[in-house]
Design a protein around this motif. Structure first.
Motif, PDB file in Angstrom:
ATOM      1  N   ASP A  22       0.866  -1.185   0.000  1.00 41.91           N
ATOM      2  CA  ASP A  22       0.000   0.000   0.000  1.00 41.91           C
ATOM      3  C   ASP A  22       0.900   1.230   0.000  1.00 41.91           C
ATOM      4  O   ASP A  22       1.520   1.549   1.010  1.00 41.91           O
ATOM      5  N   SER A  23       0.941   1.915  -1.126  1.00 41.38           N
ATOM      6  CA  SER A  23       1.857   3.052  -1.257  1.00 41.38           C
ATOM      7  C   SER A  23       1.510   4.206  -0.318  1.00 41.38           C
ATOM      8  O   SER A  23       2.319   5.102  -0.113  1.00 41.38           O
ATOM      9  N   GLU A  24       0.317   4.171   0.268  1.00 42.07           N
ATOM     10  CA  GLU A  24      -0.091   5.235   1.192  1.00 42.07           C
ATOM     11  C   GLU A  24      -0.230   4.755   2.634  1.00 42.07           C
ATOM     12  O   GLU A  24      -0.831   5.433   3.467  1.00 42.07           O
ATOM     13  N   MET A  25       0.345   3.590   2.941  1.00 45.08           N
ATOM     14  CA  MET A  25       0.236   3.062   4.300  1.00 45.08           C
ATOM     15  C   MET A  25       0.894   4.011   5.293  1.00 45.08           C
ATOM     16  O   MET A  25       2.023   4.473   5.081  1.00 45.08           O
ATOM     17  N   GLN A  26       0.179   4.304   6.357  1.00 49.21           N
ATOM     18  CA  GLN A  26       0.694   5.163   7.423  1.00 49.21           C
ATOM     19  C   GLN A  26       1.790   4.439   8.198  1.00 49.21           C
ATOM     20  O   GLN A  26       1.747   3.219   8.365  1.00 49.21           O
ATOM     21  N   MET A  27       2.747   5.193   8.691  1.00 47.41           N
ATOM     22  CA  MET A  27       3.837   4.620   9.472  1.00 47.41           C
ATOM     23  C   MET A  27       3.293   3.913  10.719  1.00 47.41           C
ATOM     24  O   MET A  27       3.772   2.835  11.077  1.00 47.41           O
ATOM     25  N   GLN A  28       2.273   4.490  11.352  1.00 44.28           N
ATOM     26  CA  GLN A  28       1.742   3.862  12.561  1.00 44.28           C
ATOM     27  C   GLN A  28       1.047   2.541  12.241  1.00 44.28           C
ATOM     28  O   GLN A  28       1.050   1.628  13.065  1.00 44.28           O
ATOM     29  N   THR A  29       0.507   2.383  11.037  1.00 39.49           N
ATOM     30  CA  THR A  29      -0.098   1.109  10.646  1.00 39.49           C
ATOM     31  C   THR A  29       0.983   0.049  10.505  1.00 39.49           C
ATOM     32  O   THR A  29       0.819  -1.085  10.973  1.00 39.49           O
ATOM     33  N   ALA A  30       2.109   0.414   9.886  1.00 36.18           N
ATOM     34  CA  ALA A  30       3.233  -0.516   9.773  1.00 36.18           C
ATOM     35  C   ALA A  30       3.776  -0.866  11.163  1.00 36.18           C
ATOM     36  O   ALA A  30       4.101  -2.027  11.429  1.00 36.18           O
ATOM     37  N   LEU A  31       3.841   0.110  12.049  1.00 41.91           N
ATOM     38  CA  LEU A  31       4.307  -0.136  13.412  1.00 41.91           C
ATOM     39  C   LEU A  31       3.378  -1.123  14.129  1.00 41.91           C
ATOM     40  O   LEU A  31       3.845  -2.068  14.770  1.00 41.91           O
ATOM     41  N   ILE A  32       2.073  -0.928  14.012  1.00 45.13           N
ATOM     42  CA  ILE A  32       1.111  -1.835  14.641  1.00 45.13           C
ATOM     43  C   ILE A  32       1.312  -3.251  14.104  1.00 45.13           C
ATOM     44  O   ILE A  32       1.319  -4.227  14.863  1.00 45.13           O
ATOM     45  N   PHE A  33       1.481  -3.377  12.789  1.00 47.75           N
ATOM     46  CA  PHE A  33       1.737  -4.692  12.180  1.00 47.75           C
ATOM     47  C   PHE A  33       2.971  -5.346  12.808  1.00 47.75           C
ATOM     48  O   PHE A  33       2.944  -6.514  13.187  1.00 47.75           O
ATOM     49  N   LEU A  34       4.059  -4.599  12.915  1.00 44.29           N
ATOM     50  CA  LEU A  34       5.301  -5.151  13.463  1.00 44.29           C
ATOM     51  C   LEU A  34       5.154  -5.532  14.936  1.00 44.29           C
ATOM     52  O   LEU A  34       5.700  -6.552  15.370  1.00 44.29           O
ATOM     53  N   LEU A  35       4.415  -4.748  15.696  1.00 42.37           N
ATOM     54  CA  LEU A  35       4.196  -5.080  17.109  1.00 42.37           C
ATOM     55  C   LEU A  35       3.368  -6.352  17.249  1.00 42.37           C
ATOM     56  O   LEU A  35       3.634  -7.181  18.129  1.00 42.37           O
ATOM     57  N   ILE A  36       2.379  -6.527  16.379  1.00 41.24           N
ATOM     58  CA  ILE A  36       1.585  -7.764  16.408  1.00 41.24           C
ATOM     59  C   ILE A  36       2.470  -8.944  16.021  1.00 41.24           C
ATOM     60  O   ILE A  36       2.409 -10.008  16.643  1.00 41.24           O
ATOM     61  N   ALA A  37       3.311  -8.769  14.997  1.00 42.55           N
ATOM     62  CA  ALA A  37       4.215  -9.837  14.568  1.00 42.55           C
ATOM     63  C   ALA A  37       5.175 -10.225  15.693  1.00 42.55           C
ATOM     64  O   ALA A  37       5.482 -11.406  15.878  1.00 42.55           O
ATOM     65  N   LYS A  38       5.615  -9.245  16.447  1.00 43.28           N
ATOM     66  CA  LYS A  38       6.564  -9.489  17.543  1.00 43.28           C
ATOM     67  C   LYS A  38       5.907 -10.209  18.715  1.00 43.28           C
ATOM     68  O   LYS A  38       6.545 -11.006  19.397  1.00 43.28           O
TER      69      LYS A  38
END
Length: 114
Positions: A22-38
Motif C-alpha cells: 500500500d503506497s499510502e500506508m501510514q507509518m503507525q499502521t506498519a508499526l502496529i503490524f510489526l508489534l503484532i508480529a513481535k
C-alpha cells in the motif's frame, strides 16, 4: 558513516515492502503490524500501552490490517482478530498467512540490502 548508510539502506528496503502492499500506508499502521508480529496474541489494549496511541487509533489501524477495513472497505488481510476464549470482550491479534509472507519478504529485503 558507511555503516550508518548501510543501516539506512536496510531500513529503506524493509519499509519498501510495505509500500509495495500500500503506497499510502501510514507509518503507525506498519508499526502496529510489526508489534503484532513481535507479540502474536496481543490485544488492542496492549498496543495502546506500547504505542501511546488512542484506542480509536489502534482499532482503526488494526482494522486496516485485517480483512475488513474502515467503513466496510477491504483491508489488507495481514492480521486476524480472534475472540479470547476466557474473556469474550477481549480480541487477540495474530498474523494471517498473508501477514507472515509480508513479514518474511520485509525481513528478506532487510537482510539483502547493501
Amino acid at each position: 558513516m558507511e555503516n550508518q548508510l548501510g543501516q539506512l539502506s536496510k531500513a529503506i528496503a524493509f519499509l519498501a515492502e510495505f509500500r509495495k502492499l500500500d503506497s499510502e500506508m501510514q507509518m503507525q499502521t506498519a508499526l502496529i503490524f510489526l508489534l503484532i508480529a513481535k507479540d502474536e496474541g496481543c490485544s488492542v489494549r496492549d498496543l495502546e500501552q506500547l504505542t501511546g496511541l488512542t484506542s480509536a487509533s489502534c482499532s482503526r489501524n488494526v482494522a486496516a490490517l485485517s480483512d475488513v477495513g474502515r467503513k466496510g472497505n477491504p483491508g489488507h488481510n495481514l492480521v486476524a482478530v480472534k475472540v479470547d476464549a476466557d474473556d469474550r470482550r477481549q480480541r487477540n491479534l495474530f498474523l494471517t498467512t498473508k501477514g507472515r509472507a509480508v513479514l518474511a519478504s520485509a525481513l528478506e529485503g532487510f537482510r539483502n540490502a547493501d
